[in-house]
Design a protein around this motif. Structure first.
Motif, PDB file in Angstrom:
ATOM      1  N   LEU A 155     -10.636   9.684 -14.138  1.00  0.00           N
ATOM      2  CA  LEU A 155     -11.699   9.220 -15.028  1.00  0.00           C
ATOM      3  C   LEU A 155     -11.516   7.739 -15.368  1.00  0.00           C
ATOM      4  CD1 LEU A 155     -12.155  12.214 -17.512  1.00  0.00           C
ATOM      5  CD2 LEU A 155     -13.637  11.534 -15.609  1.00  0.00           C
ATOM      6  N   ALA A 156     -10.267   7.296 -15.485  1.00  0.00           N
ATOM      7  CA  ALA A 156     -10.001   5.889 -15.794  1.00  0.00           C
ATOM      8  C   ALA A 156     -10.328   4.994 -14.606  1.00  0.00           C
ATOM      9  CB  ALA A 156      -8.539   5.716 -16.201  1.00  0.00           C
ATOM     10  N   ALA A 157     -10.137   5.502 -13.376  1.00  0.00           N
ATOM     11  CA  ALA A 157     -10.350   4.679 -12.185  1.00  0.00           C
ATOM     12  C   ALA A 157     -11.818   4.590 -11.777  1.00  0.00           C
ATOM     13  CB  ALA A 157      -9.535   5.232 -11.020  1.00  0.00           C
ATOM     14  N   ASN A 200       0.831  -1.196   0.000  1.00  0.00           N
ATOM     15  CA  ASN A 200       0.000   0.000   0.000  1.00  0.00           C
ATOM     16  C   ASN A 200       0.870   1.250   0.000  1.00  0.00           C
ATOM     17  OD1 ASN A 200      -2.398   1.338  -0.095  1.00  0.00           O
ATOM     18  ND2 ASN A 200      -3.070   0.801   1.967  1.00  0.00           N
ATOM     19  N   ALA A 201       0.779   2.049  -1.046  1.00  0.00           N
ATOM     20  CA  ALA A 201       1.564   3.278  -1.168  1.00  0.00           C
ATOM     21  C   ALA A 201       0.721   4.442  -0.657  1.00  0.00           C
ATOM     22  CB  ALA A 201       1.976   3.503  -2.621  1.00  0.00           C
ATOM     23  N   VAL A 202       0.997   4.868   0.556  1.00  0.00           N
ATOM     24  CA  VAL A 202       0.216   5.907   1.217  1.00  0.00           C
ATOM     25  C   VAL A 202       0.694   7.285   0.775  1.00  0.00           C
ATOM     26  CG1 VAL A 202      -0.298   6.917   3.476  1.00  0.00           C
ATOM     27  CG2 VAL A 202      -0.309   4.445   3.185  1.00  0.00           C
ATOM     28  N   GLY A 203      -0.236   8.236   0.753  1.00  0.00           N
ATOM     29  CA  GLY A 203       0.099   9.605   0.393  1.00  0.00           C
ATOM     30  C   GLY A 203      -1.154  10.363  -0.002  1.00  0.00           C
ATOM     31  N   PRO A 204      -1.031  11.562  -0.517  1.00  0.00           N
ATOM     32  CA  PRO A 204      -2.213  12.298  -0.998  1.00  0.00           C
ATOM     33  C   PRO A 204      -2.909  11.513  -2.107  1.00  0.00           C
ATOM     34  CG  PRO A 204      -0.301  13.747  -0.845  1.00  0.00           C
ATOM     35  CD  PRO A 204       0.204  12.345  -0.663  1.00  0.00           C
ATOM     36  N   ALA A 205      -4.221  11.610  -2.154  1.00  0.00           N
ATOM     37  CA  ALA A 205      -5.012  10.904  -3.170  1.00  0.00           C
ATOM     38  C   ALA A 205      -6.082  11.843  -3.707  1.00  0.00           C
ATOM     39  CB  ALA A 205      -5.634   9.651  -2.577  1.00  0.00           C
ATOM     40  N   ALA A 206      -6.519  11.594  -4.931  1.00  0.00           N
ATOM     41  CA  ALA A 206      -7.432  12.515  -5.614  1.00  0.00           C
ATOM     42  C   ALA A 206      -8.748  12.687  -4.865  1.00  0.00           C
ATOM     43  CB  ALA A 206      -7.696  12.023  -7.033  1.00  0.00           C
ATOM     44  N   VAL A 207      -9.381  11.578  -4.480  1.00  0.00           N
ATOM     45  CA  VAL A 207     -10.685  11.662  -3.816  1.00  0.00           C
ATOM     46  C   VAL A 207     -10.544  12.342  -2.463  1.00  0.00           C
ATOM     47  CG1 VAL A 207     -12.539  10.313  -2.797  1.00  0.00           C
ATOM     48  CG2 VAL A 207     -11.672   9.705  -5.050  1.00  0.00           C
ATOM     49  N   LEU A 208      -9.487  12.007  -1.719  1.00  0.00           N
ATOM     50  CA  LEU A 208      -9.278  12.638  -0.419  1.00  0.00           C
ATOM     51  C   LEU A 208      -9.008  14.128  -0.580  1.00  0.00           C
ATOM     52  CD1 LEU A 208      -7.092   9.963   1.406  1.00  0.00           C
ATOM     53  CD2 LEU A 208      -9.571  10.156   1.285  1.00  0.00           C
ATOM     54  N   ALA A 209      -8.307  14.497  -1.660  1.00  0.00           N
ATOM     55  CA  ALA A 209      -8.052  15.915  -1.915  1.00  0.00           C
ATOM     56  C   ALA A 209      -9.356  16.655  -2.198  1.00  0.00           C
ATOM     57  CB  ALA A 209      -7.092  16.065  -3.091  1.00  0.00           C
ATOM     58  N   VAL A 261     -17.700   7.354  -9.123  1.00  0.00           N
ATOM     59  CA  VAL A 261     -18.049   8.004 -10.392  1.00  0.00           C
ATOM     60  C   VAL A 261     -18.311   9.493 -10.185  1.00  0.00           C
ATOM     61  CG1 VAL A 261     -19.802   8.114 -12.207  1.00  0.00           C
ATOM     62  CG2 VAL A 261     -18.935   5.895 -11.445  1.00  0.00           C
ATOM     63  N   GLY A 262     -19.074   9.826  -9.141  1.00  0.00           N
ATOM     64  CA  GLY A 262     -19.364  11.233  -8.872  1.00  0.00           C
ATOM     65  C   GLY A 262     -18.109  12.024  -8.573  1.00  0.00           C
ATOM     66  N   ALA A 263     -17.192  11.430  -7.781  1.00  0.00           N
ATOM     67  CA  ALA A 263     -15.948  12.126  -7.460  1.00  0.00           C
ATOM     68  C   ALA A 263     -15.099  12.325  -8.704  1.00  0.00           C
ATOM     69  CB  ALA A 263     -15.176  11.332  -6.404  1.00  0.00           C
ATOM     70  N   ALA A 264     -15.066  11.308  -9.583  1.00  0.00           N
ATOM     71  CA  ALA A 264     -14.292  11.444 -10.825  1.00  0.00           C
ATOM     72  C   ALA A 264     -14.828  12.592 -11.674  1.00  0.00           C
ATOM     73  CB  ALA A 264     -14.341  10.135 -11.602  1.00  0.00           C
ATOM     74  N   ILE A 265     -16.152  12.673 -11.780  1.00  0.00           N
ATOM     75  CA  ILE A 265     -16.755  13.762 -12.568  1.00  0.00           C
ATOM     76  C   ILE A 265     -16.468  15.111 -11.909  1.00  0.00           C
ATOM     77  CG2 ILE A 265     -18.931  14.738 -13.384  1.00  0.00           C
ATOM     78  CD1 ILE A 265     -19.995  11.862 -13.579  1.00  0.00           C
ATOM     79  N   SER A 266     -16.620  15.166 -10.584  1.00  0.00           N
ATOM     80  CA  SER A 266     -16.381  16.430  -9.862  1.00  0.00           C
ATOM     81  C   SER A 266     -14.936  16.889 -10.021  1.00  0.00           C
ATOM     82  CB  SER A 266     -16.704  16.257  -8.375  1.00  0.00           C
ATOM     83  OG  SER A 266     -18.081  16.109  -8.171  1.00  0.00           O
ATOM     84  N   GLY A 292     -26.786   6.112  -8.550  1.00  0.00           N
ATOM     85  CA  GLY A 292     -27.001   7.340  -9.306  1.00  0.00           C
ATOM     86  C   GLY A 292     -27.209   8.541  -8.399  1.00  0.00           C
ATOM     87  N   LEU A 293     -27.943   8.337  -7.294  1.00  0.00           N
ATOM     88  CA  LEU A 293     -28.196   9.435  -6.362  1.00  0.00           C
ATOM     89  C   LEU A 293     -26.906   9.895  -5.696  1.00  0.00           C
ATOM     90  CD1 LEU A 293     -30.221  11.233  -4.852  1.00  0.00           C
ATOM     91  CD2 LEU A 293     -30.452   9.400  -3.148  1.00  0.00           C
ATOM     92  N   VAL A 294     -26.097   8.945  -5.245  1.00  0.00           N
ATOM     93  CA  VAL A 294     -24.829   9.307  -4.591  1.00  0.00           C
ATOM     94  C   VAL A 294     -23.919  10.036  -5.575  1.00  0.00           C
ATOM     95  CG1 VAL A 294     -22.721   8.368  -3.574  1.00  0.00           C
ATOM     96  CG2 VAL A 294     -24.927   7.452  -2.889  1.00  0.00           C
ATOM     97  N   ALA A 295     -23.854   9.551  -6.808  1.00  0.00           N
ATOM     98  CA  ALA A 295     -23.018  10.218  -7.817  1.00  0.00           C
ATOM     99  C   ALA A 295     -23.520  11.641  -8.075  1.00  0.00           C
ATOM    100  CB  ALA A 295     -23.021   9.406  -9.112  1.00  0.00           C
ATOM    101  N   ALA A 296     -24.843  11.802  -8.182  1.00  0.00           N
ATOM    102  CA  ALA A 296     -25.413  13.121  -8.469  1.00  0.00           C
ATOM    103  C   ALA A 296     -25.152  14.102  -7.329  1.00  0.00           C
ATOM    104  CB  ALA A 296     -26.917  12.989  -8.718  1.00  0.00           C
ATOM    105  N   ILE A 297     -25.328  13.644  -6.085  1.00  0.00           N
ATOM    106  CA  ILE A 297     -25.093  14.542  -4.945  1.00  0.00           C
ATOM    107  C   ILE A 297     -23.624  14.917  -4.869  1.00  0.00           C
ATOM    108  CG2 ILE A 297     -25.195  14.738  -2.426  1.00  0.00           C
ATOM    109  CD1 ILE A 297     -27.608  12.914  -2.434  1.00  0.00           C
ATOM    110  N   THR A 298     -22.738  13.973  -5.183  1.00  0.00           N
ATOM    111  CA  THR A 298     -21.303  14.270  -5.169  1.00  0.00           C
ATOM    112  C   THR A 298     -20.976  15.379  -6.160  1.00  0.00           C
ATOM    113  OG1 THR A 298     -20.811  11.962  -4.609  1.00  0.00           O
ATOM    114  CG2 THR A 298     -19.001  13.292  -5.439  1.00  0.00           C
ATOM    115  N   VAL A 299     -21.590  15.331  -7.336  1.00  0.00           N
ATOM    116  CA  VAL A 299     -21.315  16.335  -8.368  1.00  0.00           C
ATOM    117  C   VAL A 299     -21.996  17.664  -8.049  1.00  0.00           C
ATOM    118  CG1 VAL A 299     -21.639  16.918 -10.805  1.00  0.00           C
ATOM    119  CG2 VAL A 299     -20.978  14.600 -10.152  1.00  0.00           C
TER     120      VAL A 299
END
Length: 563
Positions: free
Chosen positions: A371-373, A65-74, A130-135, A394-401
């Motif tokens: 987007l790939a992940a 496990n390579a720990v560090g900053p990550a896109a979703v956490l950011a 998916v919602g985080a990737a779009i956001s 779909g609801l969770v993705a929409a609220i995230t965006v």
């Protein structure tokens, strides 16, 4: 099992050093990019990639496990601290957030709460992915095109972009040329570079070459920005990085700030553990390595606490970096500590070139992997399998965006619990009959079966708990209405894993109701732990029926006596 330093063998050291060198080179631009994504100075990402990696190496569970900053956490960090702009220094708020995440994860490790990961069900996680990737992609779009627009969610971003457009600043051509061309090259490389490289290189080496594509793009873009003096043409670059010195200090102690960030920290801690543990487990299975959930909690807690005292931001496991770590041949989790050392050295040596790196190129390096992940195919599978969970995704993705990750995850968890309770509150008791010529009993609506006159066989398909137990007498009564000549009801208990006090009371009530109608209640195939609980409750003092080893034995005993 990961060796401790005294038993650190020479071959493990060699492989860990090689993997660390490769991961460190990738981690430098990622750390800067994710810090900028979180609305923080670029050095914060570097700070979050030094001591936290060492802390995880000392305490964590996974060798890969390579720990560090990550896109979703950011993204979640941005949405947590952005409302505080103008009230408190955002870097200080990020440090407090990391410390809170660390303390919550440490408490979960002490209390053995690793099972709480189940709160984030697959539909919630996949919808959030998916919602985080779009956001994230939308948040980087202004940087790609050279617009000053910004926003933590879609509505804020659109409003900011409209305002920028009115001022004629919706696009900067030179910046867009850097960003869009980098984006296209990265997309093409992700799709075609590995199979192309595999024509001349081994499969593992071809994978490494493909993963190194962002570094090549960054190097070329940095060189072009320097050669053509891109900042003089309006292209925003990273700029001079401060001298790398870890600002070791305790987080700002402001009770109001800590309390304000606590809900975001709780969700960040949950997402950090679930996503990191999933990465560790997936890669561990490939090596035959068991990853202990409680120890992983402790490792992530140590990493975030280290970030909280060294000027960093919340950190977690990254699938892309962890996969690269594995492919590069890392043997132990000490590869992470070597990564931190190499990153610190590289940051010192490469500070001057990195100052010329266009921010629009960093935006491209963020957009392509997120987007790939994202788990796009999960929506199709969920729609085919269960429409309710597909709607939840779909609801969770929409609220995230449209709003924030915190709201999306909170709503997702609550709806998941509601769906679970709705399902559990309706105990299913299937009418079963004997498959001709066998001793097997199956649902009469799915198989051709034979029913025994006078015996109503029902298979209870849920554990009998407080959420559903009261429904049991009514469920049995409905079946009795269809078979008024019933003299015995035999409940096949194979699927029942637990009966709580409410379930015990429901069985007593059911027996009383059946006795008043002249019907006897029997049980078959009761599991050992369930039977132990019934005996401990001294249920033999009121239960008038019999317990049978097999359901066939119960049905054949027409006289109510064991053969």
């Amino acid at each position: 099992m990961t060796p401790t330093p005294p038993s650190y063998r020479r071959d493990s050291l060699r492989d860990d050093l090689l993997a660390a060198a490769i991961v460190a080179v990738l981690l430098i631009p990622q750390s800067i990019a994710y810090a900028l994504l979180a609305g923080l100075p670029p050095q914060v990402g570097l700070y979050a990639s030094v001591l936290p990696l060492v802390a995880y190496a000392l305490v964590g569970a996974s060798s890969l496990n390579a720990v560090g900053p990550a896109a979703v956490l950011a993204l979640m960090t941005l949405q947590a601290i952005a409302p505080l702009a103008g009230q408190v220094d955002l870097s200080a708020a990020a440090v407090v957030l990391a410390a809170e995440v660390g303390l919550l994860l440490a408490a979960a490790a002490v209390l053995k709460l690793d099972a709480l990961a189940a709160l984030l069900s697959a539909p919630v996680l996949q919808g959030f992915s998916v919602g985080a990737a779009i956001s994230i992609a939308l948040s980087q779009l202004p940087a790609l095109l050279g617009s000053p627009a910004h926003g933590v969610h879609l509505r804020a971003l659109v409003d900011s972009w409209v305002e920028s457009s009115r001022a004629g600043a919706w696009l900067h051509p030179t910046t867009a040329a850097f960003g869009v061309s980098s984006l296209v090259v990265l997309l093409v490389a992700r799709r075609h570079l590995q199979p192309l490289a595999a024509r001349w290189l081994s499969t593992d080496l071809a994978k490494l070459v493909a993963r190194a594509a962002p570094l090549v793009v960054i190097a070329i873009a940095t060189g072009l920005a320097w050669a053509f003096a891109a900042p003089s043409h309006g292209v925003t670059v990273v700029g001079p990085l401060p001298t790398l010195h870890l600002p070791l200090a305790l987080p700002l102690f402001d009770a109001e700030l800590w309390l304000l960030l606590l809900p975001s920290a709780a969700l960040l801690a949950l997402v950090t553990f679930v996503s990191s543990f999933a990465v560790a487990e997936r890669l561990g299975l490939q090596r035959g390595e068991h990853v202990d959930g409680r120890r992983e909690l402790a490792g992530l807690a140590a990493a975030n606490l280290a970030a909280g005292v060294s000027g960093g931001m919340p950190v977690g496991g990254s699938f892309s970096r962890s996969a690269l770590n594995a492919e590069a041949g890392a043997r132990t989790r000490w590869a992470g500590a070597w990564t931190a050392l190499f990153l610190a050295l590289a940051a010192l040596l490469l500070a001057a070139p990195l100052a010329w790196l266009p921010r629009t190129v960093l935006a491209a390096t963020i957009v392509v992997p997120v987007l790939a992940a994202a788990e796009w195919k999960a929506f199709g599978l969920a729609w085919r399998y269960t429409r309710g969970e597909a709607a939840l995704m779909g609801l969770v993705a929409a609220i995230t965006v449209l709003h924030t990750a915190q709201w999306a995850l909170g709503v997702g968890v609550l709806i998941s619990i509601a769906l679970m309770l709705q399902h559990a509150a309706r105990p299913h008791a299937a009418l079963i009959g004997r498959v001709p010529g066998t001793e097997h009993y199956r649902n009469v609506t799915r198989y051709a079966t034979e029913l025994t006159p006078g015996v109503l066989s029902l298979r209870v398909d849920e554990s009998l708990l407080f959420v559903n137990a009261r429904q049991l007498p009514g469920v049995v009564a409905k079946h009795l209405d269809a078979y008024p000549d019933t003299r015995r009801v035999v409940l096949q208990m194979t699927p029942v894993n637990r009966i709580d006090l409410s379930g015990l009371e429901a069985l007593s009530t059911l027996q009383t109701v059946l006795r008043e109608r002249g019907i006897r209640l029997d049980l078959s195939e009761v599991k050992g732990p369930v039977l132990d609980g019934l005996r401990a409750a001294q249920w033999s003092s009121w239960f008038a029926g019999r317990i049978y080893l097999s359901h066939h034995q119960a049905v054949r005993d027409e006289q109510g006596m064991a053969p």
